[in-house]
Design a protein around this motif. Structure first.
Motif, short mmCIF file in Angstrom:
data_model
loop_
_atom_site.label_atom_id
_atom_site.label_comp_id
_atom_site.label_asym_id
_atom_site.label_seq_id
_atom_site.Cartn_x
_atom_site.Cartn_y
_atom_site.Cartn_z
N LYS A 1 -4.25 11.43 0.47
CA LYS A 1 -4.17 10.60 1.29
C LYS A 1 -5.38 10.89 2.65
O LYS A 1 -5.62 9.90 2.94
N ASP A 2 -6.00 12.21 3.02
CA ASP A 2 -7.43 12.23 3.47
C ASP A 2 -8.33 10.99 2.95
O ASP A 2 -8.96 10.75 3.39
N LEU A 3 -8.00 11.58 1.37
CA LEU A 3 -9.10 10.52 1.13
C LEU A 3 -9.18 8.94 1.85
O LEU A 3 -10.23 8.68 2.12
N LEU A 4 -8.02 8.09 1.25
CA LEU A 4 -7.81 7.45 1.91
C LEU A 4 -7.69 6.75 2.90
O LEU A 4 -8.37 5.14 3.68
N GLU A 5 -7.60 7.89 3.74
CA GLU A 5 -8.05 7.76 5.29
C GLU A 5 -9.30 7.34 5.43
O GLU A 5 -9.64 7.38 6.72
N GLU A 6 -9.94 9.02 5.04
CA GLU A 6 -11.52 8.20 4.92
C GLU A 6 -11.97 7.32 4.52
O GLU A 6 -13.57 7.29 5.50
N GLU B 1 4.74 10.00 2.81
CA GLU B 1 3.19 10.03 3.90
C GLU B 1 3.52 8.55 4.62
O GLU B 1 2.28 7.90 5.41
N GLY B 2 3.89 7.19 3.83
CA GLY B 2 3.91 5.96 4.17
C GLY B 2 3.24 5.23 4.14
O GLY B 2 3.53 3.91 3.78
N TYR B 3 2.70 5.33 2.92
CA TYR B 3 1.96 4.85 1.98
C TYR B 3 2.81 3.85 0.84
O TYR B 3 3.68 4.63 0.36
N ILE C 1 -1.70 1.81 -5.42
CA ILE C 1 -1.56 2.48 -3.73
C ILE C 1 -1.99 1.07 -2.83
O ILE C 1 -3.03 0.17 -3.14
N LYS C 2 -1.20 0.49 -2.24
CA LYS C 2 -0.93 -0.89 -1.81
C LYS C 2 -1.98 -0.59 -0.48
O LYS C 2 -1.09 0.05 0.71
N ARG C 3 -2.95 -1.65 -0.82
CA ARG C 3 -4.17 -1.49 1.13
C ARG C 3 -4.84 -2.65 -0.02
O ARG C 3 -5.26 -3.02 -1.02
N ASP C 4 -5.40 -2.02 1.47
CA ASP C 4 -6.98 -2.94 1.15
C ASP C 4 -8.12 -3.08 1.22
O ASP C 4 -8.92 -2.38 1.99
N PRO C 5 -8.86 -2.68 -0.07
CA PRO C 5 -9.20 -2.97 -1.50
C PRO C 5 -7.75 -2.40 -2.23
O PRO C 5 -7.73 -0.70 -1.41
N PRO C 6 -7.44 -2.18 -2.55
CA PRO C 6 -6.22 -1.22 -3.61
C PRO C 6 -6.93 -0.03 -3.79
O PRO C 6 -8.25 -0.34 -4.56
N SER C 7 -6.06 1.00 -3.90
CA SER C 7 -6.50 1.79 -4.60
C SER C 7 -5.22 2.52 -6.06
O SER C 7 -4.32 1.51 -6.49
N TYR C 8 -5.84 3.14 -6.93
CA TYR C 8 -5.00 3.11 -8.29
C TYR C 8 -4.60 4.83 -8.39
O TYR C 8 -5.62 5.66 -8.47
N ILE D 1 2.72 10.76 -6.72
CA ILE D 1 3.29 9.10 -5.34
C ILE D 1 4.91 9.33 -4.28
O ILE D 1 4.51 8.89 -3.53
N ASP D 2 5.19 10.06 -4.60
CA ASP D 2 6.72 10.97 -3.29
C ASP D 2 5.97 11.34 -2.45
O ASP D 2 6.40 10.87 -1.64
N VAL D 3 4.39 11.71 -2.86
CA VAL D 3 4.22 12.85 -1.65
C VAL D 3 3.54 11.54 -0.75
O VAL D 3 3.51 11.72 0.16
#
Length: 284
Positions: free
Chosen positions: A237-242, A270-272, A20-27, A264-266
């Protein structure tokens, strides 16, 4: 066939890792419910690294939590006062009883010397797996019977891959969590009315087009998995945002990443940006 040869290099391994592309990445990592020793050598190094480097590890259920285990046990039981004998056709019940007697008889010869050395004597093991079977719902008895084979008995005592990862996460003092509650996983299964399935097959299909039980099973699983994927995806998604500054490792059953309407589709909806990470590709 995958397990018949020893892979020559990392690039030949199948990867069940997504970044999951972000900084730091998640998997996202797809697990499988078999003794980890059977698959550990075939898991790419970058998947193991992603696990080691992540701050927080999430599973479907928290299998190291005693509450989870007791909730699962009670969810599998028939309503108070009911026995399997009351809900199964008489001939099926008799066959089941005979089969379990046979398994109990064979168990001592199925166990490995190592298991016996650990004091896992056959009667204890049989009761641990099949004790109380007459109080369980048919779907759970079916799953139990499927796991009462010589191969399964021999690998008893070796944690399955998802449990192994949970134990490793604890050992490495990682924060852990779960995206589902036992009830959410268990109740949909309890809702499957198996007694209706054969009628459904026989009633709606001419004999030359009988659908196999396997396909019906797949249909139900899709029904169950789609709904769960939606819910799991929303919680991810909620965890990544929190926790935007934490690296998560989400270890879910591989089925949640296969086919249509995956977790993954979900997330992508959501724009990830989520991309598959082949073996051999370095982890940042």
């Amino acid at each position: 066939t995958l397990l018949c040869f020893s892979p020559l290099q990392q690039s030949e391994l199948n990867s069940f890792l997504w970044t999951i592309k972000r900084d730091p990445p998640s998997y996202f990592f797809g697990t499988i419910h078999v003794p980890y020793t059977r698959v550990w050598d075939f898991i790419p190094e970058n998947s193991k690294k992603a696990f080691q480097h992540s701050h927080i590890v999430y599973f479907e259920l928290d299998l190291t939590d005693p509450y989870t285990i007791s909730a699962l046990t009670s969810c599998q039981l028939l309503p108070q006062g009911e026995n399997l004998q009351d809900v199964l056709p008489r001939d099926i019940y008799r066959r089941l009883k005979r089969h379990l007697e046979y398994v109990k008889l064979m168990m001592p010869s199925w166990m490995t010397p190592d298991q016996r050395g650990k004091g896992l004597y056959a009667d204890y093991l049989f009761n641990a797996i099949a004790g109380n079977w007459e109080r369980k719902r048919p779907v759970w008895v079916m799953l139990m019977v499927n796991s009462l084979t010589e191969v399964d008995i021999k690998s008893r005592g070796v944690p399955v891959l998802d449990l192994y990862l949970a134990q490793e996460a604890e050992r490495l003092r990682k924060q852990t969590g779960a995206v589902e509650k036992v009830e959410e996983q268990c109740h949909p299964l309890n809702g499957l009315n198996f007694s209706q399935v054969p009628n459904f097959i026989n009633a709606t299909l001419p004999p030359h087009e009988r659908i196999t039980a396997q396909e019906i099973d797949t249909y139900f699983r899709q029904e169950l998995i789609y709904k769960r994927n939606e819910r799991m995806g929303r919680r991810v998604k909620d965890l990544l945002e929190e926790y935007p500054d934490k690296s998560f490792f989400f270890a879910f059953g591989a089925g949640h990443f296969m086919g249509n309407n995956t977790v993954i589709d979900v997330l992508r909806r959501e724009g990830y940006e989520v991309e598959h990470t082949p073996s051999g590709q370095p982890i940042n």
